[in-house]
Design a protein around this motif. Structure first.
Motif, PDB file in Angstrom:
ATOM      1  N   LEU A 125       0.795  -1.282   0.040  1.00  0.00           N
ATOM      2  CA  LEU A 125       0.058  -0.069   0.020  1.00  0.00           C
ATOM      3  C   LEU A 125       0.817   1.203   0.054  1.00  0.00           C
ATOM      4  CD1 LEU A 125      -3.121  -0.489   2.222  1.00  0.00           C
ATOM      5  CD2 LEU A 125      -3.209   0.195  -0.061  1.00  0.00           C
ATOM      6  N   LYS A 151       1.302   4.642  -2.571  1.00  0.00           N
ATOM      7  CA  LYS A 151       0.909   5.819  -2.072  1.00  0.00           C
ATOM      8  C   LYS A 151       2.118   6.692  -2.150  1.00  0.00           C
ATOM      9  CE  LYS A 151      -3.105   4.573   0.858  1.00  0.00           C
ATOM     10  NZ  LYS A 151      -3.838   4.773   1.813  1.00  0.00           N
ATOM     11  N   VAL A 166      -5.791  15.722   5.147  1.00  0.00           N
ATOM     12  CA  VAL A 166      -5.374  14.426   4.738  1.00  0.00           C
ATOM     13  C   VAL A 166      -4.010  14.126   5.177  1.00  0.00           C
ATOM     14  CG1 VAL A 166      -4.752  13.089   2.697  1.00  0.00           C
ATOM     15  CG2 VAL A 166      -7.146  14.468   2.682  1.00  0.00           C
ATOM     16  N   MET A 184      -5.130  12.646   8.649  1.00  0.00           N
ATOM     17  CA  MET A 184      -5.415  11.348   8.108  1.00  0.00           C
ATOM     18  C   MET A 184      -4.229  10.447   7.943  1.00  0.00           C
ATOM     19  SD  MET A 184      -8.298  10.855   5.073  1.00  0.00           S
ATOM     20  CE  MET A 184      -7.437  10.298   3.691  1.00  0.00           C
ATOM     21  N   SER A 185      -3.104  11.063   7.617  1.00  0.00           N
ATOM     22  CA  SER A 185      -2.125  10.123   6.962  1.00  0.00           C
ATOM     23  C   SER A 185      -1.002   9.641   8.425  1.00  0.00           C
ATOM     24  CB  SER A 185      -1.136  10.710   6.202  1.00  0.00           C
ATOM     25  OG  SER A 185      -0.234  11.648   6.704  1.00  0.00           O
ATOM     26  N   TYR A 213      -1.711   5.901   7.716  1.00  0.00           N
ATOM     27  CA  TYR A 213      -1.677   6.237   6.208  1.00  0.00           C
ATOM     28  C   TYR A 213      -2.273   5.104   5.374  1.00  0.00           C
ATOM     29  CZ  TYR A 213       2.245   2.769   5.923  1.00  0.00           C
ATOM     30  OH  TYR A 213       3.045   1.644   5.846  1.00  0.00           O
ATOM     31  N   TRP A 243      -5.639   4.245   5.880  1.00  0.00           N
ATOM     32  CA  TRP A 243      -6.901   4.671   5.950  1.00  0.00           C
ATOM     33  C   TRP A 243      -7.326   5.716   5.085  1.00  0.00           C
ATOM     34  CZ3 TRP A 243      -9.883   8.702   8.393  1.00  0.00           C
ATOM     35  CH2 TRP A 243     -11.172   8.389   8.561  1.00  0.00           C
ATOM     36  N   PHE A 244      -8.524   5.698   4.655  1.00  0.00           N
ATOM     37  CA  PHE A 244      -9.048   6.995   3.860  1.00  0.00           C
ATOM     38  C   PHE A 244     -10.290   7.237   4.111  1.00  0.00           C
ATOM     39  CE2 PHE A 244      -9.440   2.839   1.671  1.00  0.00           C
ATOM     40  CZ  PHE A 244     -10.590   3.050   1.152  1.00  0.00           C
ATOM     41  N   SER A 245     -10.657   8.308   3.941  1.00  0.00           N
ATOM     42  CA  SER A 245     -12.171   8.801   3.968  1.00  0.00           C
ATOM     43  C   SER A 245     -12.417  10.208   3.314  1.00  0.00           C
ATOM     44  CB  SER A 245     -12.600   8.967   5.497  1.00  0.00           C
ATOM     45  OG  SER A 245     -13.774   9.479   5.662  1.00  0.00           O
ATOM     46  N   THR A 246     -13.318  10.208   2.314  1.00  0.00           N
ATOM     47  CA  THR A 246     -13.371  11.108   1.489  1.00  0.00           C
ATOM     48  C   THR A 246     -14.039  12.484   2.322  1.00  0.00           C
ATOM     49  OG1 THR A 246     -15.485  10.311   0.401  1.00  0.00           O
ATOM     50  CG2 THR A 246     -13.566  10.245  -0.992  1.00  0.00           C
ATOM     51  N   ILE A 260     -19.186   4.111   7.424  1.00  0.00           N
ATOM     52  CA  ILE A 260     -18.108   3.065   7.751  1.00  0.00           C
ATOM     53  C   ILE A 260     -18.642   2.125   8.298  1.00  0.00           C
ATOM     54  CG2 ILE A 260     -15.989   2.536   8.905  1.00  0.00           C
ATOM     55  CD1 ILE A 260     -15.278   5.784   8.085  1.00  0.00           C
ATOM     56  N   ILE A 288     -16.320  -2.474   5.987  1.00  0.00           N
ATOM     57  CA  ILE A 288     -15.395  -3.368   4.950  1.00  0.00           C
ATOM     58  C   ILE A 288     -14.018  -2.600   5.654  1.00  0.00           C
ATOM     59  CG2 ILE A 288     -16.549  -3.584   2.912  1.00  0.00           C
ATOM     60  CD1 ILE A 288     -15.444  -0.984   1.776  1.00  0.00           C
ATOM     61  N   GLU A 315     -11.037  -2.235   5.145  1.00  0.00           N
ATOM     62  CA  GLU A 315      -9.820  -1.066   4.866  1.00  0.00           C
ATOM     63  C   GLU A 315     -10.380   0.144   5.495  1.00  0.00           C
ATOM     64  OE1 GLU A 315     -11.548  -2.925   2.255  1.00  0.00           O
ATOM     65  OE2 GLU A 315     -11.599  -1.954   0.459  1.00  0.00           O
ATOM     66  N   GLU A 316     -11.777   0.171   5.902  1.00  0.00           N
ATOM     67  CA  GLU A 316     -12.182   1.447   6.340  1.00  0.00           C
ATOM     68  C   GLU A 316     -12.550   1.375   8.099  1.00  0.00           C
ATOM     69  OE1 GLU A 316     -14.826   3.485   2.907  1.00  0.00           O
ATOM     70  OE2 GLU A 316     -15.889   2.474   4.327  1.00  0.00           O
TER      71      GLU A 316
END
Lengths: 391, 465, 176
Positions: free
Chosen positions: A111, A115, A181, A185-186, A189, A191-194, A258, A263, A265-266
């Protein structure tokens, strides 16, 4: 203005006390100091950015009611260069905070390989410079323009700032989204959420409004007695109420989707922040940022009562800080914040907040606390809530 | 209680109207004979409505196999139209409720027609899920009532059921809000009615409204409370619509930004539709003095703002799709921009992100023909946004052997045409029989900035002391 | 018994506001004021107490919220629990959207119903004393009832004229 000058000392004192705690902490728990500093940095920076948003929002809506509070927000913008300085220590110890910068952790992580074009140290630094450049340039124009109008009385300055604010809001939105982000958020690193940028934005505006409420009550009793009326408080209170609901809406949307999607990854990020002590933390944040302002500020009369507004604002600010703790620290402490080290967190907050506050007040020396020549000023001064659509 | 106003403010209504002029200007078209333009419009729209009704009748008899759906693309045209129409509806509530709370006085000239538009748009939206049920006569099964099947209750965890409640509530509250707003104007119509039928009709509709201050006081409070309720409601409705997609785990649909992104998109599309209709109504109903360049300008600025948020959301989605490192997410977004539906995607981006940028220029904002064309383009773009989100996320799923294309059948297209027919027919009937502008509210803002009419003193001379 | 009722008709909001204030100071019994739109400041001029309809709204909303939460919980987790997509029987988070909608629905309909009842608005109700058709168009009317106690008709006529009244109507009203 001498009254505000007298405020410089307590802020400096707080900063000194904070510095002491942080210095001692650096020997006791150095990595904790870094996280505490990032938390404090995020807490204070979001407040300042919330002010920047507030100023631009009032310009684009050509608002008359908010001319006076807008000035306080403008004065706070002076803290941005201080915040840029406060960011430097984080850069120095980057891999201790952001694990994607630690090759021993990222080695063999597919991953990270994907990135890495974004999450690498040089680009990270460049982006940070760009964010601060955008914010500081906007702040210079908006704060400077408004203060210049005090002297020259040129109405054209107002039009210029309105024109700047429209594209300014877009730039601001972009910078804030990506900064959240990068810096928050990182920390995890994977994880992601728009919606994350919007979540940080909601935090920022709500906390900034809480500070403006405190200014309104404080100045309304002191330097601006008579200028700050119950109507000013009412309007600020309504905005606070609105943004408390907005924060809850965004927070619920993120968590709910979420939870429902479920799922892996979240969910990881949420699970790390959803058990035992961290669960208690986020519950406290929800109470402070949503439940208290929502329930207390619902009746119109409550928004006009200085004491109630102050109490709610203090609760919001504490919850705002806790919210930042909840975003930052689980990446270091999966099992909850070590309570015996909380003094370091408090120290870091005092240091960053103290220096920023001191600088804001120092730069406000000799400045008018209400715009002298804003073309809409007399609308605000005698502003009548019942105008057309009262609420 | 004289209001303090900056000389920068311009009057909201042109032509130096008196209260009586307002009543006359707005009531007269309702009391005379309709214009040829109106007859032409209603003929065209009823024909469209008729065509749609035939199509709906046909698919109810034959079944929804008449649609272009397949195993892979199980959702396409109908839900696109549903989301499109619901989105259109949002601006009405935004203008009547949110702008009311924010004391934006320019709303008074446009709120009535925007609210009407909301109601008709929600009606149009409701048609699509109803048909998609296949057996619309059993639609009441979605309601929770004790039944002889167990009772087998409805599934409260399904976002589609949330839609049922959200849309119904939205329709009921918007309709109530609209009727409450109409009460004082019904009374005006009653008091100037010449014929017996009109007198009787408006006597019933006005509920005995007298203009008493005691009633006005309660009325204003209720209006404020309804506005306060409608504002979170409008957010919740499109949030729930976004949940239809976002609660799934389909790449391209499951993303946390969907709720605010859908709400912003809905407001964006709704505003452009209001603008389209306003510019038509202005000409057809001769309301040039009431819908001025100030109103159009304010709408344009809101559209720029909403377009900015929508653009930001497009960008965020794309960036996070890459940043997530999830191969399927990445594929969906690459497929959107470069796959077989790239034409739809780029239509959407052009219409929604590029078009609003023209509105930055004052010259363009004041050229109503251009604004009209731009608003039409945004309407088109927002339709394509929903189409792109829905179809491109489905048509190439995890298993390449089941990849499929989608194109609508004539039945589906006719149904869409029919929904436009319903919308415009309802709107034209509304224009003909009800006051398109809230008279009581416009009278309340007539005095606004009148004294400084048209002179921006401080622009030339500096600020007043 | 019957009472004299005087109606002063004005052309502007400012006139009727000023006249109402002085009529109240003079001690007239003000029956009502009729206006074509909501005149701000009239509530204070008449000394009306704030309406309590907010509470109706709040209580209706609270009732809706509780009802919706209870109904969803009871049907999903008690009456006939079904496993849907592995979600828990008591999926409280998934019940939030509908609970919110029902809250708004109840609060909105409740407060409008309360308004209609409280303001006695219903189809077929006679609108107002005759002769005031123009108050829904462009006139503002101040209506007072003459009681045996002073001040009397002349005072009211003088006061109205001083504030720019267009005309003062005089009629008898039956009282029980």
């Amino acid at each position: 203005m001498t009254r505000t000058a007298r405020l410089e000392l307590p802020f400096l004192g707080a900063a000194g006390l904070g510095l002491l705690a942080v210095a001692v902490g650096a020997f006791v728990a150095p990595v904790h100091v870094l996280h505490a500093h990032l938390t404090a940095f995020a807490t204070v920076l979001t407040i300042v950015l919330g002010m920047l948003f507030f100023v631009m929002l009032q310009h684009v809506t050509d608002a008359g009611w908010s001319v006076v509070p807008r000035r306080w927000a403008e004065l706070v913008l002076a803290a941005l260069p201080v915040m840029a300085l406060a960011f430097l220590p984080l850069l120095v110890f980057l891999p201790h905070l952001w694990h994607w910068a630690d090759p021993s952790i990222t080695a063999g992580d597919p991953l990270y390989a994907i990135k890495s074009p974004y999450l690498n140290v040089p680009f990270f630094v460049v982006r940070a410079v760009v964010y601060f450049a955008i914010w500081i340039l906007l702040a210079l124009r908006l704060r400077g323009g408004s203060l210049r109008q005090d002297e020259t009385g040129e109405a054209a300055l107002s039009f210029g700032m309105r024109r700047l604010s429209a594209p300014g809001l877009i730039l601001f939105g972009l910078a804030l989204s990506f900064a959240s982000v990068d810096w928050l958020m990182s920390l995890d690193y994977h994880w992601f959420s728009t919606i994350f940028g919007v979540y940080v934005f909601a935090h920022a505006v709500l906390a900034a409004l809480a500070v403006l409420n405190l200014c309104a009550v404080g100045l309304g009793r002191g330097a601006l007695r008579g200028t700050v009326t119950a109507d000013t408080l009412h309007d600020l209170g309504k905005l606070t109420f609105t943004f408390a609901v907005f924060w809850a809406y965004i927070a619920f949307s993120q968590w709910f989707l979420i939870w429902y999607g479920n799922i892996p990854e979240e969910t990881g990020w949420m699970l790390a922040r959803g058990h035992a002590p961290w669960l208690a933390t986020i519950v406290a944040v929800v109470v402070g940022l949503f439940v208290v302002p929502f329930v207390v500020l619902m009746p119109a009369a409550a928004k006009r009562r200085p004491r109630i507004l102050v109490a709610v604002s203090v609760v919001i600010l504490v919850a705002h800080w806790l919210g930042m703790v909840w975003l930052v620290q689980p990446s270091l402490y999966p099992d909850g914040l070590p309570l015996h080290l909380v003094w370091i967190d408090a120290g870091a907050l005092l240091l960053v907040g103290g220096v920023a506050g001191w600088w804001v007040i120092r730069r406000a020396r000799g400045r008018a606390l209400a715009p002298l020549h804003d073309p809409r000023r007399h609308e605000a001064a005698g502003h009548d809530l019942s105008g057309a659509a009262h609420g | 209680m004289a209001e303090v106003l900056s000389p920068a403010r311009e009057p909201l209504v042109d032509g130096d109207k008196s209260y009586h002029d307002v009543t006359e200007d707005i009531c007269r078209p309702l009391e005379g004979r309709p214009t040829p333009l109106w007859w032409g419009g209603i003929t065209l729209s009823s024909l469209m409505l008729l065509a749609g009704a035939v199509a709906v009748g046909y698919q109810c008899l034959v079944g929804i196999g008449t649609w272009g759906l397949n195993r892979t693309v199980g959702w396409a045209f109908d839900i696109t139209n549903f989301v499109f129409w619901i989105g259109i509806g949002h601006a009405g509530t935004l203008i009547s409720a949110v702008l009311f709370l924010f004391r934006q006085r320019w709303r008074t000239s446009v709120n009535r027609s925007a609210e009407a538009m909301t109601i008709f748009a929600v009606m149009c939206a409701g048609i699509f899920p109803l048909i998609h049920m296949g057996r619309p006569w059993l639609a009441y099964w979605v309601l929770p009532y004790p039944n002889e099947r167990g009772p087998l209750w409805i599934n409260w965890r399904s976002p589609l059921l949330w839609d049922v409640f959200a849309i119904s509530t939205y329709f009921i509250i918007s309709f109530t809000f609209w009727l409450v707003g109409l009460l004082p104007d019904f009374a005006t119509l009653r008091d100037r009615a010449k014929t017996k039928t009109r007198k009787a009709l408006f006597n019933v509709l006005s509920l005995g409204w007298s203009g008493s201050v005691r009633t006005w006081q309660r009325y204003e409070l209720v209006y404020l409370l309804l506005a306060g309720l409608a504002t979170p409601l409008v957010f919740s409705v499109h949030t729930i619509v976004s949940f239809d997609f976002a609660t799934s785990v389909i790449p391209g649909w499951h993303t946390t930004i969907f709720p605010p992104y859908f709400v912003a998109g809905a407001i964006f599309s709704g505003l452009s539709m209001v603008l389209t209709l306003m510019l038509i109504a202005r000409k057809v109903m001769r309301l040039e003095d009431y819908i001025t360049k100030r109103h159009v300008g304010a709408m344009c600025k809101l559209i720029i703002g909403m377009g900015g948020i929508v653009g930001l959301a497009y960008g965020t989605e794309f960036f996070i799709a890459w940043y997530s490192g999830n191969a399927y997410e990445k594929f969906v977004f690459a497929n959107r921009a470069m796959g077989p539906f790239a034409w739809a995607y780029w239509t959407m981006v052009t219409c929604n992100v590029v078009t609003p940028q023209f509105l930055w220029f004052k010259k363009i904002r004041e050229n109503f023909l251009l604004v009209f064309l731009l608003s039409l383009l945004i309407n088109v773009g927002m339709w394509f946004e929903r189409f792109v989100i829905i179809v491109t996320s489905l048509h190439r799923d995890y298993l390449p052997s089941s990849w499929a294309d989608y194109s609508p059948t004539s039945i589906e297209i006719l149904t869409l045409v029919g929904s436009f027919g319903l919308f415009f027919t309802a709107f034209l009937v509304f224009c003909r029989f009800l006051p398109v502008i809230a008279m009581a509210e416009v009278k309340g803002v007539l005095g606004y900035a009148r004294r400084q009419a048209n002179e921006k003193a401080y622009e030339k001379e500096g600020a007043p002391s | 018994m019957s009472a004299r009722v005087l109606t002063a008709v004005f052309r502007t909001e400012a006139e009727v506001l000023a006249a109402t204030r002085s009529a109240r100071e003079e001690g007239f019994e003000i029956v009502d004021v009729y206006t074509p739109y909501h005149v701000h400041g009239m509530d204070e001029a008449l000394g009306l107490r704030p309406s309590r309809l907010t509470w109706v709204c709040f209580l209706c909303g609270a009732a809706g919220l509780l009802l919706a939460l209870w109904l969803q919980f009871w049907t999903s987790a008690v009456s006939w629990p079904l496993n849907v997509g592995g979600k828990p029987f008591d999926s409280m988070p998934a019940f939030v959207p509908i609970a919110f909608e029902i809250t708004v629905l109840f609060a909105g309909l409740g407060v409008v119903a309360a308004l209609l009842i409280r303001a006695r608005l219903r189809p077929g109700r006679a609108a107002r004393p005759p002769g005031l058709e123009r108050v829904t168009d462009d006139r503002f009317a101040l209506v007072v009832r003459l009681t045996r106690a002073r001040p009397g008709q002349h005072v009211f006529e003088g006061l109205s004229a001083a504030h720019g009244a267009e005309s003062v109507l005089d009629r008898l009203e039956e009282t029980s």
